[in-house]
Design a protein around this motif. Structure first.
Motif, PDB file in Angstrom:
ATOM      1  N   ASN A 569     -18.355   4.735  -8.296  1.00 22.10           N
ATOM      2  CA  ASN A 569     -17.879   5.942  -8.988  1.00 22.10           C
ATOM      3  C   ASN A 569     -16.402   5.739  -9.319  1.00 22.10           C
ATOM      4  O   ASN A 569     -15.589   5.508  -8.416  1.00 22.10           O
ATOM      5  N   TYR A 570     -16.073   5.847 -10.600  1.00 25.68           N
ATOM      6  CA  TYR A 570     -14.734   5.438 -11.025  1.00 25.68           C
ATOM      7  C   TYR A 570     -14.060   6.503 -11.886  1.00 25.68           C
ATOM      8  O   TYR A 570     -14.718   7.270 -12.593  1.00 25.68           O
ATOM      9  N   ILE A 571     -12.739   6.480 -11.817  1.00 30.03           N
ATOM     10  CA  ILE A 571     -11.903   7.159 -12.797  1.00 30.03           C
ATOM     11  C   ILE A 571     -11.173   6.068 -13.568  1.00 30.03           C
ATOM     12  O   ILE A 571     -10.564   5.167 -12.981  1.00 30.03           O
ATOM     13  N   GLY A 572     -11.294   6.092 -14.866  1.00 25.23           N
ATOM     14  CA  GLY A 572     -10.753   5.011 -15.677  1.00 25.23           C
ATOM     15  C   GLY A 572      -9.329   5.271 -16.118  1.00 25.23           C
ATOM     16  O   GLY A 572      -8.914   6.423 -16.303  1.00 25.23           O
ATOM     17  N   PHE A 573      -8.597   4.171 -16.318  1.00 27.72           N
ATOM     18  CA  PHE A 573      -7.225   4.242 -16.829  1.00 27.72           C
ATOM     19  C   PHE A 573      -7.089   3.272 -17.993  1.00 27.72           C
ATOM     20  O   PHE A 573      -7.380   2.079 -17.849  1.00 27.72           O
ATOM     21  N   GLY A 574      -6.665   3.795 -19.144  1.00 31.76           N
ATOM     22  CA  GLY A 574      -6.390   2.960 -20.314  1.00 31.76           C
ATOM     23  C   GLY A 574      -4.899   2.991 -20.599  1.00 31.76           C
ATOM     24  O   GLY A 574      -4.415   3.862 -21.340  1.00 31.76           O
ATOM     25  N   ASP A 586       5.071   6.664 -10.416  1.00 31.47           N
ATOM     26  CA  ASP A 586       4.766   7.247  -9.107  1.00 31.47           C
ATOM     27  C   ASP A 586       3.913   8.502  -9.241  1.00 31.47           C
ATOM     28  O   ASP A 586       3.063   8.787  -8.376  1.00 31.47           O
ATOM     29  N   GLU A 587       4.119   9.257 -10.321  1.00 28.72           N
ATOM     30  CA  GLU A 587       3.315  10.464 -10.535  1.00 28.72           C
ATOM     31  C   GLU A 587       1.855  10.095 -10.835  1.00 28.72           C
ATOM     32  O   GLU A 587       0.922  10.731 -10.335  1.00 28.72           O
ATOM     33  N   VAL A 588       1.669   9.073 -11.651  1.00 31.84           N
ATOM     34  CA  VAL A 588       0.307   8.639 -11.975  1.00 31.84           C
ATOM     35  C   VAL A 588      -0.367   8.056 -10.735  1.00 31.84           C
ATOM     36  O   VAL A 588      -1.562   8.277 -10.496  1.00 31.84           O
ATOM     37  N   VAL A 589       0.399   7.298  -9.927  1.00 30.37           N
ATOM     38  CA  VAL A 589      -0.138   6.742  -8.681  1.00 30.37           C
ATOM     39  C   VAL A 589      -0.628   7.858  -7.769  1.00 30.37           C
ATOM     40  O   VAL A 589      -1.738   7.794  -7.203  1.00 30.37           O
ATOM     41  N   ALA A 590       0.167   8.904  -7.632  1.00 24.92           N
ATOM     42  CA  ALA A 590      -0.219  10.017  -6.765  1.00 24.92           C
ATOM     43  C   ALA A 590      -1.497  10.685  -7.274  1.00 24.92           C
ATOM     44  O   ALA A 590      -2.386  11.052  -6.488  1.00 24.92           O
ATOM     45  N   ALA A 591      -1.603  10.835  -8.588  1.00 20.43           N
ATOM     46  CA  ALA A 591      -2.801  11.454  -9.152  1.00 20.43           C
ATOM     47  C   ALA A 591      -4.025  10.563  -8.946  1.00 20.43           C
ATOM     48  O   ALA A 591      -5.125  11.058  -8.657  1.00 20.43           O
ATOM     49  N   ALA A 592      -3.847   9.255  -9.086  1.00 23.46           N
ATOM     50  CA  ALA A 592      -4.963   8.327  -8.888  1.00 23.46           C
ATOM     51  C   ALA A 592      -5.439   8.356  -7.438  1.00 23.46           C
ATOM     52  O   ALA A 592      -6.652   8.345  -7.169  1.00 23.46           O
ATOM     53  N   GLU A 593      -4.495   8.413  -6.499  1.00 21.42           N
ATOM     54  CA  GLU A 593      -4.880   8.471  -5.084  1.00 21.42           C
ATOM     55  C   GLU A 593      -5.548   9.806  -4.756  1.00 21.42           C
ATOM     56  O   GLU A 593      -6.471   9.863  -3.932  1.00 21.42           O
ATOM     57  N   TYR A 594      -5.118  10.857  -5.432  1.00 22.42           N
ATOM     58  CA  TYR A 594      -5.778  12.152  -5.253  1.00 22.42           C
ATOM     59  C   TYR A 594      -7.233  12.077  -5.726  1.00 22.42           C
ATOM     60  O   TYR A 594      -8.138  12.585  -5.049  1.00 22.42           O
ATOM     61  N   ALA A 598      -9.896  13.084  -2.974  1.00 25.07           N
ATOM     62  CA  ALA A 598     -10.520  14.384  -3.188  1.00 25.07           C
ATOM     63  C   ALA A 598     -11.911  14.278  -3.814  1.00 25.07           C
ATOM     64  O   ALA A 598     -12.784  15.107  -3.537  1.00 25.07           O
ATOM     65  N   HIS A 599     -12.126  13.256  -4.655  1.00 23.96           N
ATOM     66  CA  HIS A 599     -13.380  13.187  -5.406  1.00 23.96           C
ATOM     67  C   HIS A 599     -14.138  11.879  -5.219  1.00 23.96           C
ATOM     68  O   HIS A 599     -15.217  11.709  -5.795  1.00 23.96           O
ATOM     69  N   GLY A 600     -13.593  10.961  -4.420  1.00 21.58           N
ATOM     70  CA  GLY A 600     -14.277   9.692  -4.190  1.00 21.58           C
ATOM     71  C   GLY A 600     -14.328   8.804  -5.418  1.00 21.58           C
ATOM     72  O   GLY A 600     -15.221   7.962  -5.542  1.00 21.58           O
ATOM     73  N   LEU A 601     -13.356   8.950  -6.325  1.00 20.98           N
ATOM     74  CA  LEU A 601     -13.322   8.163  -7.556  1.00 20.98           C
ATOM     75  C   LEU A 601     -12.321   7.019  -7.414  1.00 20.98           C
ATOM     76  O   LEU A 601     -11.128   7.242  -7.189  1.00 20.98           O
ATOM     77  N   ARG A 697       2.389  14.649 -11.188  1.00 22.69           N
ATOM     78  CA  ARG A 697       1.138  14.754 -10.430  1.00 22.69           C
ATOM     79  C   ARG A 697       0.600  16.180 -10.469  1.00 22.69           C
ATOM     80  O   ARG A 697      -0.614  16.395 -10.491  1.00 22.69           O
ATOM     81  N   ASP A 698       1.523  17.155 -10.490  1.00 24.28           N
ATOM     82  CA  ASP A 698       1.095  18.554 -10.494  1.00 24.28           C
ATOM     83  C   ASP A 698       0.386  18.939 -11.789  1.00 24.28           C
ATOM     84  O   ASP A 698      -0.433  19.868 -11.803  1.00 24.28           O
ATOM     85  N   LYS A 699       0.694  18.246 -12.886  1.00 24.79           N
ATOM     86  CA  LYS A 699      -0.003  18.502 -14.143  1.00 24.79           C
ATOM     87  C   LYS A 699      -1.316  17.710 -14.224  1.00 24.79           C
ATOM     88  O   LYS A 699      -2.300  18.193 -14.788  1.00 24.79           O
ATOM     89  N   LEU A 700      -1.311  16.507 -13.680  1.00 27.07           N
ATOM     90  CA  LEU A 700      -2.500  15.664 -13.766  1.00 27.07           C
ATOM     91  C   LEU A 700      -3.621  16.135 -12.846  1.00 27.07           C
ATOM     92  O   LEU A 700      -4.801  16.134 -13.231  1.00 27.07           O
TER      93      LEU A 700
END
Length: 744
Positions: A569-574, A586-594, A598-601, A697-700
Motif C-alpha cells: 500500500n503506497y502513497i506516491g511522490f512525483g 522537512d515539511e514533506v518528510v513529516a507528511a510522508a511519515e504521517y 496514520a494510514h499504513g501507506l 505539514r499542517d496543510k499536507l
C-alpha cells in the motif's frame, strides 16, 4: 488477393516451416503462386500439398528475373513477397521493371546469416544487404528484429511486424518415447530420466556450445539427465570434442538431422534454445505444442512469448551458468515442468497460433497495398514538434498520445517528429524523425506536410528559455508559409513574462495558427490577455489522458526489478527539483511519515523525468525514518502510469505525475511551482493544491486524510471521465484541419 511468393528453395528449419505453413494457409482464401529458385525437397513438398509452385533454377539472376517478369505479366499479382537472399535479389531486380508493391520477410539478422562462413558472408551476405535496401516494405519476424532494422536506418513507416504461428491443435499422441528413441538412435532411456532436446543447425549462430556447457554443469549435479542434439552442421566435430572433454559422452546424443520433428519434441521433457540471434524460432513453438518445458536465450521475440519464472525461463546468450541453474530447476521438479508447459501452451495457442499469423499477414498485405497506392506527390504528411527526445516521461507521453491519435485518424499517413534524439524516436514511435534544430530537414518536411502540430505541453513560455520560445514561434511561421495547416495541440500557455516575447508570440500565433486546443482554462485567459484572437480556440485536455496503463504483470515485474513489493500500500511522490524545494523538504518528510504511521501507506517515489527526478527523491528519502521505495530504473510510459494507478494518493510537483494519476482515478495533491500545475488542478476542480513555497505539514496532512478517506473517490472518477471526454477535442480538431487541407 493475388500474391506472388518467392523464396530460395533450399530453406530449412524455421524459415521453411514459416513459408510452407503460411502459403498453404493463405491459399485457402487467396490466389497464391510460389516461386522457388531451387528444385528439391521444398518445392516438391509444396507441390504435394497442392500448392501452385514454379521452379526457376538460380543459375543466372537475369534469366530468373526475366522468367519472373513473364510470370508477373501472366499472374498479375497485387503484391510480391520475398523470403531470403536469392529471392530478395530477384525481387529488387523485378521492382525496377514493374510497379507492384514488393515486401520481404526478414526471418533472421542478415548480418549473421552466414556467421562462421566468411566467403558466403562477404558474397551472398553483402548482396542480400544491398538488395534489402531496394524493398518497398519490410516484414521483420518479431519486434526485436524490427528494432534492429530501424537502428540500421530502415524506414519504420515501411515496416510491419509478424510473428511465427503454428497449429497447436494436433500434438503427437500415444508415443512410446522409449521405443522411439531406441529405434531412432539406439539409446535406451528410462522413465525417470529427464530428457533435454535442442533442434537446431550445428552452426555458430545457434551457439550449441553454450547448450553443451550448461547441460554439463547440470548433469554433474543431476545425473539422470540426457541431452539430445537434433541437427547437423559444421560445428559438429568441435562439439563432439567438447562433449568428450567435459566427460559427458554417455549423456549426450548427436541425433543428426531429424524429420519430422514432432515426435522428437514429444519425447523430450525440456526444450532448449541457445542461439545468439533469432527472430521467433519455430523450434520453440514446436516444443510448446508437444508439451515441453522451455528454456531459451533472450533473442528475437522470446521475451514476448515467455514470461520468465511463470511459463518458462530466459537467459542471456552465452550465459551457460544461468542455463545450468534453470535446467536444474526443471530437472528436480516434474510438477513445475508440467505447470510451466501448460501455461506456455495456453499463451502460445492464444497469441501465436497459425490463424493469428495468417490474419496478421493478410492485414499486412492490405496495408502494403494501400500505402503503395498512396500518391507520393500528395501533400498529406503530419509534422509534430515538441520537447521530445529529452528523457521526460511527460513529454514522451504527449508524443505517444498524439501519434496514437494521428494513426487512428489515418493509419497510413506519414508522420515526422522533430526530436532531440531522432534515432530513438524512430525506434520507439515507429515514425519518421528529424533532429529538432536541423532546419534544412525541418523545412523540407513542411513542404510535404498537410498539418503541422505544435505538440502539447507548455511550449509557449519563456521561464526556461527565450530561445526555445522564439524557435517554436519560428516553426509556426515557416509551416504556415510552406502551406501547412497549423495546430497547437492540447497545450498550456505561459507564463510568457517578457513584454517583447508576449508581443512576438501574439503576432505569430494570430497570423500562423488555425486551431488551438487548450488543456486548461487558465491558458485561455492568458491568450485573451495577450490579445490572441485569430485562431479558433477550444478547451480540451492533455493528450496523455488517453494512454492506458501497462498490464498488471508488467507493472509487477517493474516493481520487483526495483526491489518494491507489488502488493504493498503506497502513497506516491512525483518530485522535481525546483527553487524553494530545499525549504520545504522537512515539511514533506513529516507528511510522508504521517501517511505511513496514520494510514499504513509506504512512500514510493516515481520519477517522471529520468534520471533527474531521482535526486530530489534521494534527498527526501534520506531524511525519512519510515520504510520507503524508489523506482530506480527507467520505465515505459505505460508502466509509469500503471505504477501511479496503484497508489492510494499521489503528491506531485511534476505535472504529469498528477495528470497520469488523475486520469487513472487516483486522488492527487499538487505542490505547484508553475502556472501549468495550478491550471490543471483548477481545471479538474481540485481543492488539493498548495503553492510550493507555502507547503507545510499542517496543510499536507489534512489533504492526505481526505484523499485516503475515500471522500474524493466519486469526484476523482468523474474527473477522469471528464478529462477523457474533453480530450476528444484534440483529434477532432486535427481531423477538421486535415479535411480542409485535402480539399482542392
Amino acid at each position: 488477393m493475388r500474391i506472388l511468393q518467392m523464396m530460395g528453395g533450399g530453406d530449412v528449419g524455421g524459415a521453411k516451416t514459416h513459408i510452407m505453413t503460411l502459403v498453404q494457409a493463405l491459399s485457402e482464401h487467396n490466389d497464391v503462386c510460389l516461386v522457388s529458385f531451387r528444385d528439391g525437397p521444398f518445392p516438391k513438398e509444396a507441390a504435394a500439398r497442392g500448392l501452385n509452385v514454379k521452379v526457376y533454377e538460380y543459375m543466372n539472376p537475369y534469366t530468373c528475373r526475366d522468367k519472373v517478369l513473364a510470370l508477373i505479366d501472366e499472374f498479375q499479382p497485387e503484391v510480391i513477397h520475398t523470403h531470403g537472399s536469392k529471392a530478395n535479389l530477384i525481387g529488387a531486380m523485378v521492382r525496377a521493371k514493374r510497379r507492384i508493391p514488393l515486401m520481404t520477410t526478414v526471418h533472421s539478422d542478415y548480418r549473421l546469416d552466414y556467421m562462421g562462413s566468411p566467403l558466403k558472408q562477404y558474397t551472398r551476405g553483402t548482396i542480400n544487404a544491398i538488395a534489402l535496401r531496394f524493398m518497398d516494405f519490410y516484414q521483420p519476424v518479431a519486434d526485436r528484429m524490427a528494432r534492429t532494422l530501424i537502428s540500421r536506418g530502415f524506414d519504420p513507416e515501411r515496416m510491419c511486424v509478424i510473428y511465427n504461428g503454428m497449429d497447436f491443435t494436433e500434438p503427437v499422441k500415444g508415443l512410446d518415447r522409449t521405443a522411439y528413441i531406441k529405434e531412432q538412435w539406439g539409446v535406451t532411456v528410462t522413465d525417470d530420466e529427464v530428457l533435454c532436446g535442442i533442434a537446431a543447425r550445428l552452426t555458430a549462430v545457434k551457439d550449441i556450445f553454450t547448450c553443451v556447457k550448461g547441460f554439463a554443469g547440470a548433469v554433474k549435479q543431476q545425473p539422470n539427465m540426457r541431452l539430445f542434439l537434433a541437427g547437423d552442421g559444421e560445428d559438429e566435430p568441435r562439439l563432439r570434442r567438447l562433449v568428450k572433454e567435459l566427460g559427458i559422452e554417455d549423456r549426450v546424443v548427436f541425433c543428426g538431422w531429424v524429420s519430422p520433428i514432432d515426435k522428437f519434441f514429444a519425447s523430450m521433457d525440456i526444450n532448449l534454445l541457445t542461439s545468439v540471434s533469432e527472430t521467433f524460432p519455430y523450434s520453440i513453438l514446436e516444443g510448446v505444442r508437444e508439451g515441453c518445458a522451455t528454456i531459451c536465450s533472450d533473442v528475437g521475440g522470446m521475451s514476448e512469448l515467455i514470461d520468465t519464472g511463470e511459463n518458462g525461463f530466459i537467459f542471456q546468450p552465452g550465459d551457460y551458468e544461468t542455463l545450468t541453474k534453470h535446467l536444474l530447476t526443471f530437472a528436480r521438479d516434474p510438477e513445475k515442468r508440467k505447470t510451466f508447459a501448460a501455461r506456455l501452451y495456453e499463451k502460445a495457442d492464444r497469441d501465436f497460433s497459425l490463424r493469428t499469423m495468417c490474419r496478421t499477414q493478410e492485414e499486412n498485405y492490405r496495408m502494403v497495398i494501400r500505402r503503395f497506392a498512396r500518391p507520393k506527390s500528395k501533400r498529406d504528411q503530419v509534422v509534430i514538434c515538441g520537447a521530445y527526445g529529452k528523457g521526460n516521461a511527460g513529454d514522451d507521453a504527449i508524443l505517444k498520445a498524439i501519434v496514437q491519435e494521428m494513426r487512428e485518424l489515418d493509419p497510413d499517413r506519414r508522420i515526422t517528429v522533430m526530436s532531440r534524439r531522432p534515432k530513438e524516436t524512430r525506434m520507439v514511435y515507429r515514425t519518421g524523425a528529424v533532429y529538432t534544430f536541423r532546419l534544412d530537414q525541418v523545412l523540407r518536411r513542411f513542404q510535404h506536410a498537410a498539418l503541422y502540430i505544435n505538440g502539447g505541453g507548455s511550449l509557449m513560455q519563456d521561464v526556461t528559455s527565450t530561445r526555445s520560445l522564439r524557435y517554436y514561434l519560428f516553426t509556426l511561421d515557416q509551416a504556415k508559409r510552406a502551406g501547412c495547416k497549423v495546430m497547437m495541440y492540447g497545450c498550456g500557455i505561459g507564463p510568457i513574462n517578457r513584454p517583447g516575447n508576449r508581443r512576438r508570440a501574439a503576432a505569430t500565433i494570430n497570423r500562423s495558427v488555425d486551431i488551438i486546443t487548450l488543456r486548461d482554462d487558465l491558458s485561455r485567459g492568458e491568450l485573451t490577455r495577450m490579445g490572441i484572437q485569430g485562431p479558433d480556440v477550444r478547451l480540451s485536455a492533455d493528450p496523455t489522458i488517453i494512454l492506458k496503463p501497462a498490464s498488471a504483470a508488467l507493472v509487477d515485474e517493474a516493481l520487483e526489478q526495483c526491489g518494491i513489493p507489488p502488493e504493498g500500500n503506497y502513497i506516491g511522490f512525483g518530485l522535481r527539483y525546483w527553487k524553494g524545494f530545499d525549504d520545504v523538504i522537512d515539511e514533506v518528510v513529516a507528511a510522508a511519515e504521517y501517511a505511513y504511521t496514520a494510514h499504513g501507506l509506504t512512500p514510493l517515489f516515481v520519477p517522471i523525468e529520468y534520471p533527474s527526478d531521482l535526486m530530489p527523491a534521494e534527498i527526501l528519502g534520506g531524511k525519512l525514518k519510515c520504510p520507503h521505495y524508489m523506482v530506480t530504473k527507467r520505465q515505459s510510459i505505460e508502466t509509469t502510469i500503471g505504477i501511479l494507478a496503484r497508489m492510494k494518493a499521489v503528491i506531485g510537483i511534476r505535472l504529469h505525475s498528477l495528470m497520469f494519476s488523475a486520469a487513472a482515478g487516483v486522488p492527487v495533491i499538487g505542490m505547484s511551482y508553475d502556472i501549468k500545475v495550478d491550471g490543471f488542478l483548477k481545471y479538474i476542480g481540485s481543492r488539493t493544491c498548495i503553492q510550493l513555497r507555502d507547503v507545510t505539514r499542517d496543510k499536507l496532512i489534512p489533504l492526505i486524510d481526505e484523499c485516503v478517506s475515500g471522500a474524493l473517490d466519486a469526484e476523482v472518477r468523474q474527473t477522469a471521465e471528464m478529462l477523457r471526454d474533453r480530450e476528444r477535442q484534440n483529434p477532432a480538431a486535427a481531423r477538421e484541419l486535415l479535411d480542409q487541407a485535402s480539399r482542392p
